[in-house]
Structures are given as structure tokens and as C-alpha cells.
Design an enzyme around this catalytic site. Structure first.
Site, PDB file in Angstrom:
ATOM      1  N   TYR A 110     -18.332  -8.755 -17.222  1.00  0.00           N
ATOM      2  CA  TYR A 110     -17.723  -7.563 -17.810  1.00  0.00           C
ATOM      3  C   TYR A 110     -16.243  -7.836 -18.104  1.00  0.00           C
ATOM      4  CZ  TYR A 110     -15.506  -3.010 -18.053  1.00  0.00           C
ATOM      5  OH  TYR A 110     -14.730  -1.951 -18.442  1.00  0.00           O
TER       6      TYR A 110
ATOM      7  N   GLU B 211     -16.983   6.229 -17.900  1.00  0.00           N
ATOM      8  CA  GLU B 211     -15.769   6.470 -17.104  1.00  0.00           C
ATOM      9  C   GLU B 211     -15.792   7.854 -16.464  1.00  0.00           C
ATOM     10  OE1 GLU B 211     -13.613   4.363 -16.121  1.00  0.00           O
ATOM     11  OE2 GLU B 211     -13.683   2.731 -17.578  1.00  0.00           O
TER      12      GLU B 211
ATOM     13  N   TRP C 248     -16.163   1.295 -10.067  1.00  0.00           N
ATOM     14  CA  TRP C 248     -16.648   0.883 -11.378  1.00  0.00           C
ATOM     15  C   TRP C 248     -17.878  -0.001 -11.259  1.00  0.00           C
ATOM     16  CZ3 TRP C 248     -16.970   2.611 -15.904  1.00  0.00           C
ATOM     17  CH2 TRP C 248     -17.266   1.806 -16.996  1.00  0.00           C
TER      18      TRP C 248
END
Length: 190
Positions: free
Chosen positions: A23, A45, A53
């Protein structure tokens, strides 16, 4: 040479898994101008608020399936039956307020497109279309919020968006390359 010597220098937050490294290397901090991708990150988000995350990344493909490939036009039309289905889906974060906010945010995303021509134009005109290049030496130098994330958060809330606090919006800015917060020794620092 062994693998340790061949390992790229990366931002310290992404070192715990290959998913995280990929990522970081392929997406985080890369400028995104496409509305569909901007909406995907906005949705992810907002679900990340209060969570890590990596939790969201691990469920990203489940989110993609559950939320019709992040198609904001479809999401804006979700009815109570679809929302109930989402709340039963163990593959995503089953927070009722966040699921409902995905629908509201999709509707408001479309309103911004109608007003500005695209969400991309709306968000990128705040930086004259160019990424803000920060120069953090270490992770400790990376802020959680900035005056710009405060401004974006305030404006989106005024427009009816949910779960778009300043910290969430700063993470969104980092993810979509509106701000470049790769640390000094990271190979992705440009």
C-alpha cells in the site's frame, strides 16, 4: 547481498506487513485526481475513524464488494434493506452510523461534483492542483492535522458530510497524495 540489505527504506508506519508495504509503495502519497478513487479513499477513511488503517486495508476488498465497487452513484441510492444487509456483513466495519454516513457522503459527493464539475476539482483547487510537499525527517514530525485539513473538514461538515473530522481529512490528504508526508529517508520521497 542478503534481503535486509536489499530492503527499500520506507516510512516506519508500514513495516508490519507486506500488505502495508505494498500500500505504501503503490498508493500512499501518490496524487489521485480520479473522482471514483477519491471517493473510495473518502469512504475507507471515514470507516477508519477511531480504528487503525491496517484494519481497513485488511477489509478493503470486502468493502469493495459490499459497497458495489465504491460506486458512489449506487451508494447514494442505498435503501434501508441494503443498509441492513451491510450491517450484517462481517467483512466490513458494521458501525451503523458509519454505514449510514457512507450513503449521506455519497449523496453530498455528487452535490460537490454538480457544483464544481468534479470532486477532484473541488479538493485539488485548495492546493492549486499540486501536492503539498512536507519534509518530515521522522514519523514524529508528521502532523495529525493541519490548517488545511481543518478547513476541508469544516467545509465538508457544512455540506452535510459525516465522519470527516480534521484528523480523518488529513489522513485522506496523505492517502490521495494531496500532501506528501514520506519521511526523509523513504525511497518514495520525491
Amino acid at each position: 547481498m542478503n534481503n535486509i540489505q536489499n530492503e527499500k527504506q520506507r516510512c516506519g508506519w508500514c513495516l508490519s506487513s507486506e500488505l502495508y508495504k505494498n500500500y505504501h509503495d503503490q498508493e500512499w502519497g501518490t496524487p489521485v485526481y480520479d473522482d471514483a478513487t477519491l471517493f473510495e479513499f473518502l469512504l475507507l477513511e471515514t470507516f477508519q475513524a477511531g480504528l487503525s488503517w491496517i484494519t481497513i486495508l485488511n477489509k478493503r476488498e470486502n468493502f469493495r464488494t459490499a459497497f458495489d465497487q465504491f460506486d458512489y452513484k449506487k451508494i447514494a441510492q442505498y435503501n434501508d434493506d441494503k443498509i441492513l444487509d451491510l450491517l450484517q456483513d462481517a467483512g466490513i466495519i458494521r458501525n451503523k452510523l458509519k454505514v449510514y454516513s457512507a450513503v449521506t457522503n455519497a449523496q453530498n459527493f455528487i452535490k460537490i461534483q454538480e457544483e464544481f464539475g468534479s470532486f477532484s476539482k473541488y479538493i485539488w483547487e485548495l492546493t492549486d492542483g499540486k501536492p503539498l510537499m512536507n519534509n518530515p525527517k521522522t514519523l514524529k514530525d508528521v502532523p495529525a492535522t493541519t490548517p488545511l485539513s481543518d478547513k476541508i473538514s469544516k467545509d465538508l461538515k457544512k455540506r452535510g458530510f459525516k465522519f470527516v473530522g480534521s484528523t480523518v481529512m488529513y489522513a485522506f490528504m496523505q492517502a490521495t497524495g494531496i500532501v506528501n508526508d514520506h519521511v526523509e529517508n523513504c525511497w518514495k520521497k520525491s
